[in-house]
Design an enzyme around this catalytic site. Sequence first.
Site, PDB file in Angstrom:
ATOM      1  N   TYR A 109      -1.171  -0.452  10.321  1.00 61.05           N
ATOM      2  CA  TYR A 109      -1.275  -0.776   8.879  1.00 61.05           C
ATOM      3  C   TYR A 109      -0.051  -0.275   8.111  1.00 61.05           C
ATOM      4  O   TYR A 109       0.534  -1.017   7.307  1.00 61.05           O
ATOM      5  CB  TYR A 109      -2.559  -0.144   8.344  1.00 61.05           C
ATOM      6  CG  TYR A 109      -2.880  -0.505   6.911  1.00 61.05           C
ATOM      7  CD1 TYR A 109      -3.399  -1.751   6.584  1.00 61.05           C
ATOM      8  CD2 TYR A 109      -2.677   0.417   5.874  1.00 61.05           C
ATOM      9  CE1 TYR A 109      -3.702  -2.082   5.263  1.00 61.05           C
ATOM     10  CE2 TYR A 109      -2.981   0.101   4.557  1.00 61.05           C
ATOM     11  CZ  TYR A 109      -3.492  -1.149   4.254  1.00 61.05           C
ATOM     12  OH  TYR A 109      -3.791  -1.472   2.953  1.00 61.05           O
ATOM     13  N   SER A 144       0.869  -1.188   0.000  1.00 62.40           N
ATOM     14  CA  SER A 144       0.000   0.000   0.000  1.00 62.40           C
ATOM     15  C   SER A 144       0.898   1.227   0.000  1.00 62.40           C
ATOM     16  O   SER A 144       2.050   1.148   0.455  1.00 62.40           O
ATOM     17  CB  SER A 144      -0.858   0.012   1.271  1.00 62.40           C
ATOM     18  OG  SER A 144      -1.421   1.306   1.490  1.00 62.40           O
TER      19      SER A 144
HETATM   20  N1  LIG Z   1      -8.866  -0.987  -0.626  1.00 65.24           N
HETATM   21  C1  LIG Z   1      -7.850  -0.173  -0.702  1.00 65.24           C
HETATM   22  O1  LIG Z   1      -7.992   1.034  -0.854  1.00 65.24           O
HETATM   23  C2  LIG Z   1      -6.450  -0.693  -0.586  1.00 65.24           C
HETATM   24  C3  LIG Z   1      -5.389   0.198  -0.781  1.00 65.24           C
HETATM   25  C4  LIG Z   1      -4.083  -0.265  -0.668  1.00 65.24           C
HETATM   26  C5  LIG Z   1      -3.853  -1.597  -0.379  1.00 65.24           C
HETATM   27  N2  LIG Z   1      -4.909  -2.438  -0.195  1.00 65.24           N
HETATM   28  C6  LIG Z   1      -4.611  -3.828   0.134  1.00 65.24           C
HETATM   29  O2  LIG Z   1      -5.262  -4.680  -0.790  1.00 65.24           O
HETATM   30  C7  LIG Z   1      -5.593  -5.918  -0.142  1.00 65.24           C
HETATM   31  C8  LIG Z   1      -7.071  -6.225  -0.386  1.00 65.24           C
HETATM   32  O3  LIG Z   1      -7.844  -5.182   0.114  1.00 65.24           O
HETATM   33  P1  LIG Z   1      -9.415  -5.049  -0.206  1.00 65.24           P
HETATM   34  O4  LIG Z   1      -9.690  -3.618  -0.295  1.00 65.24           O
HETATM   35  O5  LIG Z   1      -9.800  -5.965  -1.305  1.00 65.24           O
HETATM   36  O6  LIG Z   1     -10.008  -5.562   1.179  1.00 65.24           O
HETATM   37  P2  LIG Z   1     -11.143  -6.624   1.506  1.00 65.24           P
HETATM   38  O7  LIG Z   1     -11.420  -6.488   2.967  1.00 65.24           O
HETATM   39  O8  LIG Z   1     -12.263  -6.533   0.527  1.00 65.24           O
HETATM   40  O9  LIG Z   1     -10.358  -8.002   1.217  1.00 65.24           O
HETATM   41  C9  LIG Z   1      -9.415  -8.521   2.087  1.00 65.24           C
HETATM   42  C10 LIG Z   1      -9.556 -10.020   2.057  1.00 65.24           C
HETATM   43  O10 LIG Z   1      -8.602 -10.613   2.940  1.00 65.24           O
HETATM   44  C11 LIG Z   1      -9.259 -11.640   3.645  1.00 65.24           C
HETATM   45  N3  LIG Z   1      -8.586 -11.931   4.907  1.00 65.24           N
HETATM   46  C12 LIG Z   1      -8.513 -11.163   6.011  1.00 65.24           C
HETATM   47  N4  LIG Z   1      -7.840 -11.818   6.963  1.00 65.24           N
HETATM   48  C13 LIG Z   1      -7.492 -13.017   6.450  1.00 65.24           C
HETATM   49  C14 LIG Z   1      -6.783 -14.133   6.951  1.00 65.24           C
HETATM   50  N5  LIG Z   1      -6.308 -14.174   8.208  1.00 65.24           N
HETATM   51  N6  LIG Z   1      -6.599 -15.198   6.136  1.00 65.24           N
HETATM   52  C15 LIG Z   1      -7.076 -15.183   4.873  1.00 65.24           C
HETATM   53  N7  LIG Z   1      -7.755 -14.172   4.340  1.00 65.24           N
HETATM   54  C16 LIG Z   1      -7.956 -13.094   5.134  1.00 65.24           C
HETATM   55  C17 LIG Z   1     -10.660 -11.093   3.877  1.00 65.24           C
HETATM   56  O11 LIG Z   1     -11.557 -12.131   4.205  1.00 65.24           O
HETATM   57  C18 LIG Z   1     -10.952 -10.459   2.531  1.00 65.24           C
HETATM   58  O12 LIG Z   1     -11.459 -11.427   1.639  1.00 65.24           O
HETATM   59  C19 LIG Z   1      -5.210  -5.757   1.319  1.00 65.24           C
HETATM   60  O13 LIG Z   1      -3.954  -6.359   1.542  1.00 65.24           O
HETATM   61  C20 LIG Z   1      -5.112  -4.261   1.491  1.00 65.24           C
HETATM   62  O14 LIG Z   1      -4.239  -3.899   2.514  1.00 65.24           O
HETATM   63  C21 LIG Z   1      -6.200  -2.022  -0.292  1.00 65.24           C
END
Ligand SMILES: NC(=O)c1ccc[n+]([C@@H]2O[C@H](COP(=O)([O-])OP(=O)(O)OC[C@H]3O[C@@H](n4cnc5c(N)ncnc54)[C@H](O)[C@@H]3O)[C@@H](O)[C@H]2O)c1
Length: 262
Positions: A167, A153
């Site tokens: 985070y 991120s």
């Molecule tokens: N959404 C954003 O703006 C953004 C920005 C930068 C980085 N990210 C990163 O992208 C990734 C996905 O984010 P997202 O927005 O799709 O979030 P989201 O919450 O929709 O998806 C995250 C997924 O991880 C799964 N998860 C959580 N804990 C877990 C565990 N212990 N074991 C297995 N699975 C687990 C959740 O069930 C979910 O399916 C993350 O790593 C997040 O940090 C997101």
Amino acid sequence: MEQVTLDKIKKLFCLEGKVAVITGGAGALGESIAAGLAVYGADIVVTGRTIATLEAAVKGVEKLGRKALAVACDVSKEADVINLVQQTVDTFGKIDILVTVAGIAKRYPAEEFPAEDFQQVMDINVKGTFLTCKHVGRVMKEQGFGKIITISSVRGFAGHPGGYAAYGPSKAAVDGLTKQLATEWAKYNITVNAIAPTIFWTPLTQQVLEDEKLKQVFLSRIPLGRAAVTEDMVGATVYLAAPASDFVTGQILYVDGGCTAG
Ligand SMILES: NC(=O)c1ccc[n+]([C@@H]2O[C@H](COP(=O)([O-])OP(=O)(O)OC[C@H]3O[C@@H](n4cnc5c(N)ncnc54)[C@H](O)[C@@H]3O)[C@@H](O)[C@H]2O)c1
């Protein structure tokens, strides 16, 4: 230009015959990444903590004419990760691509951050990424080929007033792990790169979306003036999974509308 070179250029983004494992495959980004890699030809293994949540991702991949497997796996538990890798190899015989999408975010002012919440973020974002890379890496080492893409991120690059004391450092650790594994595993022909996006509107960022003032603060920091969208993420992932990036390793690719540039 020689025909052999042209043939290679035509296949730079081809993933046909490849097998990709995507952790957090039921999440907003995970599901789009699964569909994106399938469009370009890969068979997909999606994982999440419960099988039921993975149904939509599996159906999406199958609709595209690719094979899909769902495996329940909490990435912070090593036994689960070992089982994920075993089931994948039993089904497909190999793992070409790993995308570590599973992650969580918790936000509190640093001076009030509960220690157990801090630990949970580290367990899933850092230890979970490490364990998945460790066990998939063993298979890739045996194969003499692999493409690992970690999801970081922009918060791993720079701080933010919005309460990211866990985070931010967790994603900085993902960046460090990415560079470490890239240097350690280059000799096995495994590339390891991170994608570091800025904000998407997903369940993970719901808290920000609901706070209009904070939302505007986020947008004001992005030169291209908008949040990221699915295609931005899929494009970067396909590139790092495909032959187009064969000479690229240890890099953090910022999919951030320019926000880390200035
Ligand atoms: N959404 C954003 O703006 C953004 C920005 C930068 C980085 N990210 C990163 O992208 C990734 C996905 O984010 P997202 O927005 O799709 O979030 P989201 O919450 O929709 O998806 C995250 C997924 O991880 C799964 N998860 C959580 N804990 C877990 C565990 N212990 N074991 C297995 N699975 C687990 C959740 O069930 C979910 O399916 C993350 O790593 C997040 O940090 C997101």
